[in-house]
Design a protein around this motif. Structure first.
Motif, PDB file in Angstrom:
ATOM      1  N   ASP A  71       0.838  -1.188   0.000  1.00  0.00           N
ATOM      2  CA  ASP A  71       0.000   0.000   0.000  1.00  0.00           C
ATOM      3  C   ASP A  71       0.885   1.255   0.000  1.00  0.00           C
ATOM      4  O   ASP A  71       1.818   1.348   0.803  1.00  0.00           O
ATOM      5  CB  ASP A  71      -0.874  -0.051   1.268  1.00  0.00           C
ATOM      6  N   PRO A  72       0.630   2.227  -0.898  1.00  0.00           N
ATOM      7  CA  PRO A  72       1.440   3.448  -0.909  1.00  0.00           C
ATOM      8  C   PRO A  72       1.394   4.219   0.409  1.00  0.00           C
ATOM      9  O   PRO A  72       2.311   4.986   0.708  1.00  0.00           O
ATOM     10  CB  PRO A  72       0.811   4.276  -2.034  1.00  0.00           C
ATOM     11  N   LYS A  78      -1.243  -4.813   1.725  1.00  0.00           N
ATOM     12  CA  LYS A  78      -0.967  -5.110   0.324  1.00  0.00           C
ATOM     13  C   LYS A  78      -2.150  -4.700  -0.540  1.00  0.00           C
ATOM     14  O   LYS A  78      -3.284  -4.625  -0.073  1.00  0.00           O
ATOM     15  CB  LYS A  78      -0.699  -6.600   0.130  1.00  0.00           C
ATOM     16  N   CYS A  79      -1.883  -4.463  -1.820  1.00  0.00           N
ATOM     17  CA  CYS A  79      -2.942  -4.079  -2.746  1.00  0.00           C
ATOM     18  C   CYS A  79      -2.552  -4.492  -4.161  1.00  0.00           C
ATOM     19  O   CYS A  79      -1.423  -4.929  -4.417  1.00  0.00           O
ATOM     20  CB  CYS A  79      -3.205  -2.571  -2.681  1.00  0.00           C
ATOM     21  N   LEU A  80      -3.490  -4.361  -5.069  1.00  0.00           N
ATOM     22  CA  LEU A  80      -3.269  -4.670  -6.479  1.00  0.00           C
ATOM     23  C   LEU A  80      -2.831  -3.417  -7.214  1.00  0.00           C
ATOM     24  O   LEU A  80      -3.407  -2.339  -7.020  1.00  0.00           O
ATOM     25  CB  LEU A  80      -4.565  -5.195  -7.092  1.00  0.00           C
ATOM     26  N   LYS A 178      -4.367   9.758  -2.446  1.00  0.00           N
ATOM     27  CA  LYS A 178      -5.168   9.278  -1.325  1.00  0.00           C
ATOM     28  C   LYS A 178      -6.082   8.148  -1.791  1.00  0.00           C
ATOM     29  O   LYS A 178      -6.415   8.032  -2.963  1.00  0.00           O
ATOM     30  CB  LYS A 178      -6.002  10.412  -0.720  1.00  0.00           C
ATOM     31  N   TRP A 179      -6.504   7.331  -0.850  1.00  0.00           N
ATOM     32  CA  TRP A 179      -7.450   6.262  -1.138  1.00  0.00           C
ATOM     33  C   TRP A 179      -8.861   6.819  -1.196  1.00  0.00           C
ATOM     34  O   TRP A 179      -9.242   7.686  -0.412  1.00  0.00           O
ATOM     35  CB  TRP A 179      -7.389   5.180  -0.064  1.00  0.00           C
ATOM     36  N   ASN A 247      -2.494   2.647 -11.167  1.00  0.00           N
ATOM     37  CA  ASN A 247      -3.677   2.418 -10.346  1.00  0.00           C
ATOM     38  C   ASN A 247      -3.342   1.446  -9.224  1.00  0.00           C
ATOM     39  O   ASN A 247      -2.638   0.463  -9.438  1.00  0.00           O
ATOM     40  CB  ASN A 247      -4.819   1.800 -11.154  1.00  0.00           C
ATOM     41  N   TYR A 248      -3.879   1.711  -8.052  1.00  0.00           N
ATOM     42  CA  TYR A 248      -3.823   0.761  -6.945  1.00  0.00           C
ATOM     43  C   TYR A 248      -5.256   0.462  -6.506  1.00  0.00           C
ATOM     44  O   TYR A 248      -6.075   1.388  -6.400  1.00  0.00           O
ATOM     45  CB  TYR A 248      -3.037   1.335  -5.762  1.00  0.00           C
ATOM     46  N   PHE A 249      -5.553  -0.814  -6.237  1.00  0.00           N
ATOM     47  CA  PHE A 249      -6.899  -1.219  -5.844  1.00  0.00           C
ATOM     48  C   PHE A 249      -6.840  -2.115  -4.610  1.00  0.00           C
ATOM     49  O   PHE A 249      -5.858  -2.813  -4.376  1.00  0.00           O
ATOM     50  CB  PHE A 249      -7.584  -2.002  -6.978  1.00  0.00           C
TER      51      PHE A 249
END
Length: 533
Positions: A71-72, A78-80, A178-179, A247-249
């Motif tokens: 995760d940034p 963790k993330c995709l 930001k998320w 992209n992060y998901f």
């Protein structure tokens, strides 16, 4: 023997009863914590617990994204990640567990991190599909809900069927880095015309505006369900084809049952005594009720429309109250007529022309404002209207109005298709912050909150208008429509704004819906005390 017969009858009764109910389903749910960091190596369709078989990358490249990364914002999470560039590709999660059928409402959830990068035009952009198609073949493209977004100083998104995008509202620039959590609630797959309806909610983490608060941002959007694959079981993520897009998901799910508190609220399965939205009835809800104690949910005081009170019964071109019929682009490409107290403006032939009713040049949007109108649009799929509040050289809040909203089947539309609307704006740090759209329910007479639009402050918002304004109609120069106006009233009187805010707050806390926050509401809350999900 008699007791056994009764037992058999009861067993048969409950068997028939429960077999007739649609079972709650979780078709897809993933938070990526069970994955190893690195590129997703697997192909195929898997179960909810088979993490390695659940995700499948597009096979056009052998290295790069999609990958599992930290995760940034949080190295313990963790993330995709997907991105566009050399060796990067799309990815899809497809489950073989509990697919959702076309007659079942559901909630689609995901979190997305919008990464700002200097010099990249569409930062954080992506296409997201809710799909039932098990392949990524171009010959059989995704079908279903299509959700795409882009950022350039702010977050925007579009949604709709593949062949007819629907434009959505913007957000502040502070969404970058930001998320943002999204929930898309499909309420019906077919509203009687071959189109399904869905609402969109979001929560923005750590932003200046609406921080960590869920808001509905779209109401009754349509999607074309014709030809969709039955058995919804997948989400498909595609980076926009611009070099540098990242992209992060996380927290991806498709379910007919609640997967978290907000899903429970959306599905109407929360406690009525939970006024704070945390799926628990406790002292915080009691404090919330106390803040509106004995307040009425009915607005009894007559509003003071001190900024403007334009009515179609007056001459529409200009009035002494500072409201005018504004015309842009010549030749104007419209006709305006007045009949039975209604002003009708037809701008149906040339989308390069625009016309709307708007405030005059001396309006100041940096003051909390309440606006009321009675308006309708002729039901034609090619028409579109907007309700907008702007602050010049800063930003704007906008609401898109679609023709099907004004059908008499809508509980907010009267027998003639008119909807009575209000917009309430808020101000923060000396600037326009957000606007909330309310519609008056024809059955209850109450003002129901429809959507909240944050002030978009991107590069597009900072240019264009030379004055603050509130406008209603075709203001884009790219739309057409047949618009009917009854009136447009505007107030910045503090008592008028405060009275409306208090009535809305009381309405939200009036549990038994008797028009007042009183002991009956408290008794209902007490009956649920300390219950939680």
């Amino acid at each position: 023997m008699v007791n056994n017969s009764k037992y058999l009858v009861l067993c048969c009764f409950f068997t028939i009863l429960f077999s007739s109910l649609s079972p709650a389903k979780i078709a897809l749910k993933q938070d990526f914590q069970s994955f190893s960091v690195g590129q997703i190596p697997t192909q195929g369709v898997g179960s909810l617990i088979d993490a390695n078989g659940l995700w499948q990358p597009k096979s056009a490249a052998s290295s790069g994204d999609p990958s599992i990364q930290f995760d940034p914002d949080d190295l313990n999470n963790k993330c995709l990640r997907i991105s566009y560039g050399s060796g990067n590709k799309n990815t899809k999660a497809a489950s073989n567990f509990a697919p959702i059928n076309q007659d079942e409402p559901y909630v689609l959830s995901w979190s997305e991190y919008f990464k700002q990068q200097a010099g990249v035009y569409d930062v954080g952009s992506s296409y997201i599909y809710a799909d039932a198609n098990a392949s990524l073949s171009p010959a059989d493209p995704p079908k279903g809900i299509y959700f795409t977004n882009y950022t350039q100083g702010g977050l925007f998104y579009w949604s709709g069927p593949l062949d007819a995008e629907t434009q959505g509202n913007g957000s502040p620039a502070d969404c970058n880095d930001k998320w943002v959590d999204f929930k898309l609630h499909v309420k019906t797959w077919d509203a009687g015309d071959g189109f399904g309806l869905f609402d969109v909610y979001w929560k923005r983490h750590g932003t200046k505006t609406c921080s960590d608060t869920w808001n509905r941002i779209e109401y009754d959007w349509r999607f074309n369900s014709t030809g969709m694959h039955d058995g919804l079981n997948a989400m498909y993520f595609v980076p926009r084809k611009i070099s540098g897009i990242v992209n992060y998901f996380n927290n991806v799910s498709i379910a007919t049952e609640p997967v978290d508190c907000q899903s429970r609220i959306i599905l109407g399965q929360n406690f009525s005594g939970d006024l704070t939205g945390d799926c628990r009835v406790d002292v915080n809800d009691m404090y919330a009720m106390a803040n509106s104690w004995l307040n009425s949910s009915n607005v009894t005081a007559e509003p003071l429309w001190n900024i403007g009170k334009w009515d179609a019964n007056t001459v529409p071109e200009t009035t002494s109250l500072g409201i005018r019929l504004w015309r842009w682009a010549a030749p104007y490409g419209y006709t305006a007529t007045i009949s039975d107290g209604i002003c009708q403006i037809e701008d149906v032939t040339d989308p390069t022309k625009a016309v709307w009713i708007r405030t005059d040049f001396n309006f100041n949007s940096k003051i909390p404002t309440l606006t009321e109108t009675r308006f309708k649009m002729v039901d034609n799929a090619n028409y579109l209207a907007g309700f907008i509040v702007t602050e010049t050289q800063y930003g704007y809040c906008q609401f898109y109005l679609y023709p099907y909203y004004f059908r008499s089947a809508n509980p907010y539309a009267d027998n003639n298709g008119f909807i009575r609307m209000r917009i309430l704006t808020s101000v923060a740090n000396g600037h326009l912050n957000d606007a909330t759209l309310y519609w008056q329910n024809e059955n209850t007479g109450k003002w129901d909150k429809i959507v909240t639009a944050a002030c978009a402050t991107d590069v597009f918002a900072a240019t264009g208008q030379t004055s603050d304004m509130i406008g209603l109609g075709d203001y884009s120069g790219a739309w057409i429509g047949d618009y009917h106006y009854d009136y447009l009233y505007i107030s910045q009187d503090s008592a008028t704004v405060t009275n409306f805010v208090k009535s809305i707050e009381a309405q939200e806390k009036d549990i038994n819906d008797n028009g007042s926050v009183d002991f009956m509401d408290f008794a209902q809350m007490a009956s649920q005390w300390l219950l939680s999900y």
